[in-house]
Design a protein around this motif. Structure first.
Motif: not given
Length: 150
Positions: A12-14, A75-78, A28-37
């Motif tokens: 869960s996310v609170t 999905v959680v941005s991280q 549960l997916i933690l997602l990290g994004i870079v400029n080149e994606d």
């Protein structure tokens, strides 16, 4: 894009005391994004996620994918997944994409995952201070970087 997938029996996310996402069996997916994606990274990763065989079959062998297990997803941005710790003791997050690039890619990632799964994907809130609870099932934790495809 870099993801950390945790197979969970519940998660869960609170945010500010309000539960905004909750699942039982799934990822549960933690997602990290870079400029080149790009959209290509999204399609490659979501296909990998949906078909990753880490759920037990009738013999409790990890042969089933998320779809086979009828699992759900949060999905959680991280941005901290792209931390650099080479120098000193304070991580640098310079590789992480700024919100003007990251937010649209994050939203597209969630939409593509919903298309691939054929059901709604729950999320945290981009940029929020989130409290994430999970029971890691196994434990099974897998890290996948879309830039390391070969």
């Amino acid at each position: 894009m870099k993801i950390v997938i945790q197979r969970v029996s519940e998660a869960s996310v609170t945010i500010d005391g309000e539960k905004v996402a909750s699942i039982s069996k799934g990822f549960l997916i933690l997602l990290g994004i870079v400029n080149e994606d790009t959209q290509e990274d999204i399609k490659w990763l979501t296909n990998k996620i949906v078909n990753l065989r880490v759920f037990g079959d009738e013999n409790n062998v990890m042969n089933n994918a998320l779809l086979d297990a009828n699992g759900d997803v949060i999905v959680v941005s991280q941005f901290t997944l792209h931390a650099s710790t080479k120098k000193g003791n304070r991580p640098s997050y310079i590789k992480a994409a700024k919100p003007d690039i990251a937010v649209p890619l994050y939203e597209d990632f969630v939409k593509q995952l919903e298309v691939d799964l054929g059901k709604q994907v729950q999320t945290g809130r981009f940029g929020a201070d989130m409290k994430v609870k999970l029971i890691n099932d196994g434990p099974v934790t897998i890290i996948i970087d879309s830039k390391n495809r070969e």
